[in-house]
Design an enzyme around this catalytic site. Sequence first.
Site, PDB file in Angstrom:
ATOM      1  N   HIS A 151      52.894 -19.694  31.587  1.00 51.63           N
ATOM      2  CA  HIS A 151      54.002 -18.863  31.270  1.00 51.63           C
ATOM      3  C   HIS A 151      54.012 -19.029  30.031  1.00 51.63           C
ATOM      4  O   HIS A 151      54.821 -18.291  29.461  1.00 51.63           O
ATOM      5  CB  HIS A 151      55.125 -18.721  32.908  1.00 51.63           C
ATOM      6  CG  HIS A 151      54.001 -18.155  33.729  1.00 51.63           C
ATOM      7  ND1 HIS A 151      54.660 -19.386  34.334  1.00 51.63           N
ATOM      8  CD2 HIS A 151      53.816 -17.168  34.971  1.00 51.63           C
ATOM      9  CE1 HIS A 151      53.613 -18.547  36.081  1.00 51.63           C
ATOM     10  NE2 HIS A 151      53.479 -17.542  35.640  1.00 51.63           N
ATOM     11  N   VAL A 194      45.823 -21.948  30.131  1.00 53.36           N
ATOM     12  CA  VAL A 194      46.422 -22.881  30.357  1.00 53.36           C
ATOM     13  C   VAL A 194      46.103 -23.388  31.697  1.00 53.36           C
ATOM     14  O   VAL A 194      46.248 -23.392  32.644  1.00 53.36           O
ATOM     15  CB  VAL A 194      47.651 -23.588  29.078  1.00 53.36           C
ATOM     16  CG1 VAL A 194      48.633 -24.594  29.736  1.00 53.36           C
ATOM     17  CG2 VAL A 194      48.187 -22.524  28.570  1.00 53.36           C
ATOM     18  N   SER A 230      48.659 -22.454  37.890  1.00 56.30           N
ATOM     19  CA  SER A 230      48.755 -21.345  38.956  1.00 56.30           C
ATOM     20  C   SER A 230      50.627 -21.723  39.654  1.00 56.30           C
ATOM     21  O   SER A 230      50.014 -22.921  40.232  1.00 56.30           O
ATOM     22  CB  SER A 230      47.539 -20.661  39.807  1.00 56.30           C
ATOM     23  OG  SER A 230      48.343 -20.154  40.518  1.00 56.30           O
TER      24      SER A 230
HETATM   25  P1  AMP Z   1      52.238 -14.653  37.669  1.00 58.13           P
HETATM   26  O1  AMP Z   1      53.583 -15.004  37.130  1.00 58.13           O
HETATM   27  O2  AMP Z   1      51.062 -16.023  38.046  1.00 58.13           O
HETATM   28  O3  AMP Z   1      51.906 -13.023  37.998  1.00 58.13           O
HETATM   29  O4  AMP Z   1      52.037 -15.048  36.279  1.00 58.13           O
HETATM   30  C1  AMP Z   1      52.589 -13.954  34.983  1.00 58.13           C
HETATM   31  C2  AMP Z   1      51.342 -13.734  33.492  1.00 58.13           C
HETATM   32  O5  AMP Z   1      51.317 -15.328  33.133  1.00 58.13           O
HETATM   33  C3  AMP Z   1      50.163 -13.449  33.530  1.00 58.13           C
HETATM   34  O6  AMP Z   1      49.920 -12.737  32.327  1.00 58.13           O
HETATM   35  C4  AMP Z   1      49.345 -14.364  33.795  1.00 58.13           C
HETATM   36  O7  AMP Z   1      47.985 -13.758  33.905  1.00 58.13           O
HETATM   37  C5  AMP Z   1      49.349 -15.310  33.725  1.00 58.13           C
HETATM   38  N1  AMP Z   1      49.136 -16.675  33.576  1.00 58.13           N
HETATM   39  C6  AMP Z   1      48.957 -17.257  34.985  1.00 58.13           C
HETATM   40  N2  AMP Z   1      48.581 -18.636  35.264  1.00 58.13           N
HETATM   41  C7  AMP Z   1      48.030 -18.804  33.441  1.00 58.13           C
HETATM   42  C8  AMP Z   1      48.159 -20.092  33.055  1.00 58.13           C
HETATM   43  N3  AMP Z   1      47.187 -21.031  33.495  1.00 58.13           N
HETATM   44  N4  AMP Z   1      47.185 -19.686  31.992  1.00 58.13           N
HETATM   45  C9  AMP Z   1      48.265 -18.790  31.137  1.00 58.13           C
HETATM   46  N5  AMP Z   1      48.317 -17.797  31.524  1.00 58.13           N
HETATM   47  C10 AMP Z   1      48.380 -17.611  32.811  1.00 58.13           C
END
Ligand code: AMP
Length: 271
Positions: A27, A166, A175
């Site tokens: 993030h 990442v 995640s």
């Molecule tokens: P989330 O909070 O899981 O809904 O993710 C919010 C944003 O962060 C989304 O655009 C995801 O694709 C991105 N995101 C989640 N995990 C990663 C990661 N490991 N590397 C880069 N972006 C990420």
Amino acid sequence: MQSVVRELSKKKTIGLVPTMGFLHDGHVSLIQKALKHSDIVITTIFVNPAQFAPNEDLDRYPRDEKGDIEKIKSAGGKIVFIPKASDIYPDNYQTYVEVGDLSQTLEGASRPSHFKGVTTIVAKLFNITRPDVVVFGLKDYQQAMVLKKMTHDLNYPIKFIIAPTVREKDGLAMSSRNKYFSPKQRPESLALYFALKTAKEMVKSDIKDTSQIKKEMKAVIQATCPTAQIDYIAFTDFNSLDPVKKIVKNTICSLAVRIHAVRLIDNMKLL
Ligand code: AMP
């Protein structure tokens, strides 16, 4: 938020990074990327009920508002928007946004109505924050493609950026859901990354047949986590998401696997 943005946008370009909170370095990288393309970045934190099915982890999704705000601050983010579910979906809420075919395969096939929830919340966040630039992660590859299509189809004047995944040092894609693993289970979560790396190496040694690659990936997953349940392993064209039989340029492999009841997704461009 809308009146803050109305004032702000007279002088500054706005970047948006939508998240569900419990932030990690993935993030943070999106916030940093957004800052390179805009003057001020709005990070949103909203665990969106509309994208969870009744049997999913909405109630136990990890949260850490204080820690999140610290991370956003140190990444250079200046504005955080944390609406309540009742602000976003008040009583008698009736309007949803849906993308067609792109949202029906892979994640869409496994999680019906998931993308309808995702596109609806992101359209609402676009309307609330009026960004010039938005950044999503490649980690959720299909989500990024579905949202890119929505942005284009609905004529949002927003620059759409997809940022690389990442990973932890050992390769696990970061995640918020990784928190669910006990220390004993954690090594088994590498099954997805190991399988993707195997696929990449096979392609490097000129094996292009996806059924052969898939067989090997399944074996790697079972060897890393004997109780793993594979939801799907798919080879598709990066842009269209059309299935690919023989690996060609722009083929991406995506997979969803349940590791000790935690459903993980990951992907890798193979050529
Ligand atoms: P989330 O909070 O899981 O809904 O993710 C919010 C944003 O962060 C989304 O655009 C995801 O694709 C991105 N995101 C989640 N995990 C990663 C990661 N490991 N590397 C880069 N972006 C990420």
